[in-house]
Enzyme design. Sequence first.
Site, PDB file in Angstrom:
ATOM      1  N   LYS A  66       1.168  -0.731  -0.126  1.00  0.00           N
ATOM      2  CA  LYS A  66      -0.118   0.125   0.508  1.00  0.00           C
ATOM      3  C   LYS A  66       1.205   1.361  -0.104  1.00  0.00           C
ATOM      4  O   LYS A  66       0.771   1.795   0.371  1.00  0.00           O
ATOM      5  CB  LYS A  66      -0.998  -0.059   0.844  1.00  0.00           C
ATOM      6  N   ASP A 102      -5.448  -5.265  10.916  1.00  0.00           N
ATOM      7  CA  ASP A 102      -6.622  -4.744  10.899  1.00  0.00           C
ATOM      8  C   ASP A 102      -7.783  -5.741  10.378  1.00  0.00           C
ATOM      9  O   ASP A 102      -8.761  -5.946  11.036  1.00  0.00           O
ATOM     10  CB  ASP A 102      -6.431  -3.497  10.152  1.00  0.00           C
TER      11      ASP A 102
HETATM   12  C1  BGC Z   1      -1.847  -5.325   4.072  1.00  0.00           C
HETATM   13  C2  BGC Z   1      -2.870  -6.175   4.862  1.00  0.00           C
HETATM   14  C3  BGC Z   1      -3.920  -5.954   5.422  1.00  0.00           C
HETATM   15  C4  BGC Z   1      -4.822  -4.949   3.943  1.00  0.00           C
HETATM   16  C5  BGC Z   1      -5.626  -4.453   4.005  1.00  0.00           C
HETATM   17  C6  BGC Z   1      -2.827  -5.013   2.697  1.00  0.00           C
HETATM   18  O1  BGC Z   1      -2.163  -4.692   2.027  1.00  0.00           O
HETATM   19  O2  BGC Z   1      -1.250  -6.857   3.523  1.00  0.00           O
HETATM   20  O3  BGC Z   1      -1.981  -6.580   6.004  1.00  0.00           O
HETATM   21  O4  BGC Z   1      -5.109  -6.052   6.552  1.00  0.00           O
HETATM   22  O5  BGC Z   1      -3.696  -4.217   3.108  1.00  0.00           O
HETATM   23  O6  BGC Z   1      -5.920  -2.815   5.457  1.00  0.00           O
END
Ligand code: BGC
Length: 362
Positions: A66, A102
């Site tokens: 992200k 989360d």
């Molecule tokens: C992460 C997860 C997270 C999700 C939502 C993903 O990019 O790898 O760990 O739960 O985003 O936030």
Amino acid sequence: MHKIYSIPLDIMQGTDDVLFDYIVNCISKFLEYIGMKGVSLPLGFTFSFPCHQNRLNEAILLKWTKGFKATGCEGEDVVCLLRDAIRRREEFDLNVVAVVNDTVGTMMSCGFEDPYCEVGLIVGTGSNACYMEEMKNVELVEGDEGRMCINMEWGSFGDNGCLDDIRTEFDVVVDENSLNAGKQRFEKMISGMYLGEIVRNILIRFTERGLLFRGRISERLKTRGIFETKFLSQIESDHLALVQVHSILQRLGLESTCDDRIIVKEVCTVIARRAGQLCGAGMAAVVDKIRENRGMDFLKITVGVDGSLYKFHPHFSSVMHETVKQLSPKCEVTFLQSEDGSGKGAALITAVACRIREAGQH
Ligand code: BGC
């Protein structure tokens, strides 16, 4: 009580110390805000990235996702990084008791309200799910009794090529131009950080082919990330003569005809619809697996959900619900929307862990 602090881009992409000092600074501001400056408290840490977790208060970051790329964190225990930053500040003593993804926090907080909640789902900037698995199926952990929550990290589904048949040239370009090329391929087809970028690439291709904007691409449209995912929500909420579409395109330096606006809206609809269907397909597989695990003909289950795309897009959630209904007819699935559930869930887990620890001391 809760408060949201966003992390600026330069901190997301700086160094470990800068990032964790920033987080501790936010905690300090929050404590001051609630009139508890300088206190010592147990802390639950929601950390929404793929981690290797051996203990409740240890999480080795495997890979940033992200748009994060702070150096010195991958391969490290983020609880240690947080503890070090707390020490550096010399203002309070916070005991990091639990680190929680989360999805898990969301499932836990929704489970507090609804005992049927055994799945957590996030569709926001990124996407992921967790669910309660039978211990006998969890090979990495000893013991066969009871259940354990599994963080699926479903965003990385497809990284081994298994989604290649359904990925389009636009998915491939968005992936290649991202900070983590080749990783999180499923996430890149369904979550908020990427849908706008998929649409932007489609609009460029259509324009090159002379199908849009009289064949003229504006400089602004060529800028990566300029087509925000919130535009998809705004455009799809636009029923009145596509005025919003017109003004969004204008801000992107594009002069549009009425036909252009109809096409742009259709592109947004298709991309969000595909995201909802893919997410629904994933969720149907999860609930049906739980049903099969338990040898049941019919399963009633609740999914705790959070995330901006799920909450704010006008059609995403209904497309997803509909898909789950079609693909898992032997399950009755209720979606329970959480309000900052991941933080509350982490707090809940921390409180329980503290109580168990205290009971062990007596
Ligand atoms: C992460 C997860 C997270 C999700 C939502 C993903 O990019 O790898 O760990 O739960 O985003 O936030």
